[in-house]
Design a protein around this motif. Structure first.
Motif, short mmCIF file in Angstrom:
data_model
loop_
_atom_site.label_atom_id
_atom_site.label_comp_id
_atom_site.label_asym_id
_atom_site.label_seq_id
_atom_site.Cartn_x
_atom_site.Cartn_y
_atom_site.Cartn_z
N ALA A 26 5.11 13.48 -5.54
CA ALA A 26 5.41 13.46 -4.10
C ALA A 26 5.84 12.08 -3.63
O ALA A 26 5.76 11.78 -2.43
N GLY A 27 6.28 11.22 -4.56
CA GLY A 27 6.83 9.91 -4.17
C GLY A 27 5.77 8.84 -4.04
O GLY A 27 4.67 8.95 -4.61
N GLY A 28 6.09 7.81 -3.28
CA GLY A 28 5.18 6.68 -3.11
C GLY A 28 3.91 7.10 -2.38
O GLY A 28 3.96 7.90 -1.44
N ASP A 29 2.77 6.55 -2.82
CA ASP A 29 1.48 6.89 -2.23
C ASP A 29 1.38 6.24 -0.84
O ASP A 29 1.24 5.02 -0.72
N GLN A 30 1.46 7.07 0.18
CA GLN A 30 1.51 6.56 1.56
C GLN A 30 0.21 5.91 2.00
O GLN A 30 0.19 5.12 2.95
N SER A 31 -0.89 6.19 1.28
CA SER A 31 -2.16 5.59 1.70
C SER A 31 -2.22 4.11 1.32
O SER A 31 -3.10 3.41 1.81
N VAL A 32 -1.31 3.64 0.47
CA VAL A 32 -1.33 2.21 0.12
C VAL A 32 -0.02 1.52 0.53
O VAL A 32 0.28 0.43 0.09
N ARG A 33 0.74 2.21 1.40
CA ARG A 33 1.97 1.55 1.86
C ARG A 33 1.60 0.47 2.87
O ARG A 33 0.87 0.74 3.82
N GLY A 34 2.11 -0.73 2.63
CA GLY A 34 1.80 -1.85 3.51
C GLY A 34 3.04 -2.41 4.15
O GLY A 34 4.07 -1.74 4.26
N HIS A 35 2.95 -3.68 4.53
CA HIS A 35 4.01 -4.32 5.29
C HIS A 35 5.33 -4.38 4.52
O HIS A 35 6.40 -4.22 5.08
N ALA A 36 5.27 -4.60 3.21
CA ALA A 36 6.50 -4.84 2.44
C ALA A 36 6.54 -4.03 1.15
O ALA A 36 7.07 -4.47 0.14
N GLY A 37 5.97 -2.86 1.19
CA GLY A 37 5.98 -2.02 -0.02
C GLY A 37 4.62 -1.40 -0.25
O GLY A 37 3.79 -1.33 0.67
N TYR A 38 4.40 -0.97 -1.48
CA TYR A 38 3.15 -0.30 -1.84
C TYR A 38 2.22 -1.34 -2.42
O TYR A 38 2.59 -2.09 -3.32
N VAL A 39 0.97 -1.41 -1.86
CA VAL A 39 0.07 -2.52 -2.17
C VAL A 39 -0.91 -2.11 -3.27
O VAL A 39 -1.62 -1.11 -3.16
N GLY A 40 -0.93 -2.92 -4.33
CA GLY A 40 -1.84 -2.67 -5.44
C GLY A 40 -3.18 -3.36 -5.24
O GLY A 40 -3.40 -4.01 -4.20
#
Ligand code: 2NE
Length: 275
Positions: free
Chosen positions: A75-89
């Protein structure tokens, strides 16, 4: 096939059997959405498959069904970790590292087959697009969502999609953000075949085995030739890399290499200037 675990990860599964590698995104509770860690692991597994000279075909799929009975490819990028400039690890750094994975899948000199059961949505839809072939289960659902939820993929996700399904259809897919069935995806030329969900992996293995009976170098050159038509200078670089690889394997290149090492004049006249 007798799948053997090739390496253990947290977000994906990685198996091999008979020259086929199988990469499975394993976050069914998130419809197999990817976070940075997932993408790092996918890149690692694909790099392993590329380096393994016994592997000719990689199957990319999603674990499922989930406990609610639903299937997902991704389902694509995990929206629960989307931050200011991308997906945050876990390291706090925002990334869009799935773009590296897209490029890797496209340029690796092995055949990558997406096996799509259930949702291939957003960045998950783009992942199946960049694979060489897609086999869909009859429950496959395809679509982009960016303009609905604040994102877009203007790279392969749009331009390569348009090459595949045509400009009008590609614009419809992105502007309207609808869901399409596997049958519609087949009709648009986005997938190669549709099979019952229970037979999806078996069909993928069947296609992989057929490919494994064919010439590795011929398929390698074909993949880079298909890419060269679309990918501009980096596509030509891939194709040209194969020309160099094949040239190194000739007696002619070997004589010129040996002569340099032996500090003598190469025996150039031995080799024909073919018409
Ligand atoms: C995939 C879809 C249509 C499925 O719908 P449904 O109704 O079958 O499932 P539901 O209830 O929406 O999802 C089940 C669980 O999976 C999570 C949901 O949050 C839910 O969790 P719980 O509420 O049960 O805890 N889930 C699903 N997709 C997720 C996602 N992408 N990230 C995190 N959790 C997710 C429906 O779930 C859907 O439309 N999902 C969202 C699709 C989406 O927005 N994808 C991102 C697009 S942007 C992108 O991929 C991207 C980018 O922006 C930049 C670079 C590369 C990629």
């Amino acid at each position: 096939p007798d799948w053997k675990v090739a390496k253990t990860y947290t977000d994906i599964l990685y198996h091999k059997a008979d020259g086929i590698a199988k990469v499975t995104i394993n976050r069914p509770e998130k419809r197999n959405a990817f976070r940075p860690q997932t993408v790092f692991e996918l890149c690692d597994a694909f790099a392993d498959a590329r380096e393994d000279q016994s592997v000719g075909v990689v199957l990319l799929t999603g674990a499922g069904p989930h406990t609610d009975g639903k299937y997902a490819f991704c389902a694509g990028g995990d929206q629960s970790v989307r931050g200011h400039a991308g997906y945050v690890g876990d390291d706090g750094v925002p990334r869009l590292n799935v773009l590296d994975l897209q490029k890797f899948i496209r340029s690796m000199p092995k055949v990558v087959i997406a096996l799509v059961a259930g949702y291939a949505i957003g960045g998950g839809h783009v992942l199946h697009l960049v694979c060489d072939l897609t086999i869909a289960a009859d429950n496959g659902i395809f679509g982009q969502v960016g303009p609905k939820m604040g994102s877009f993929d203007g790279g392969f996700g749009s331009s390569y999609l348009a090459r595949m399904v045509g400009q009008k259809k590609a614009r419809e897919i992105w502007y309207l953000c609808r869901h399409y069935t596997a049958a519609q995806a087949l009709d648009m030329g986005m997938v190669n075949a549709v099979v019952p969900v229970a037979g999806l992996e078996a069909e993928g293995v069947k296609w992989a085995r057929e490919i494994m009976n064919h010439s590795p170098l011929a398929i390698r050159c074909l993949k880079s030739a298909f890419n060269a038509d679309v990918d501009g200078q980096s596509g030509i670089q891939e194709l040209a890399g194969n020309a160099t690889l094949l040239y190194y394997m000739t007696d002619e290149a070997k004589e010129f290499h040996r002569a340099q090492r032996e500090k003598r004049k190469p025996d150039a006249r031995k080799f024909p200037w073919l018409p």
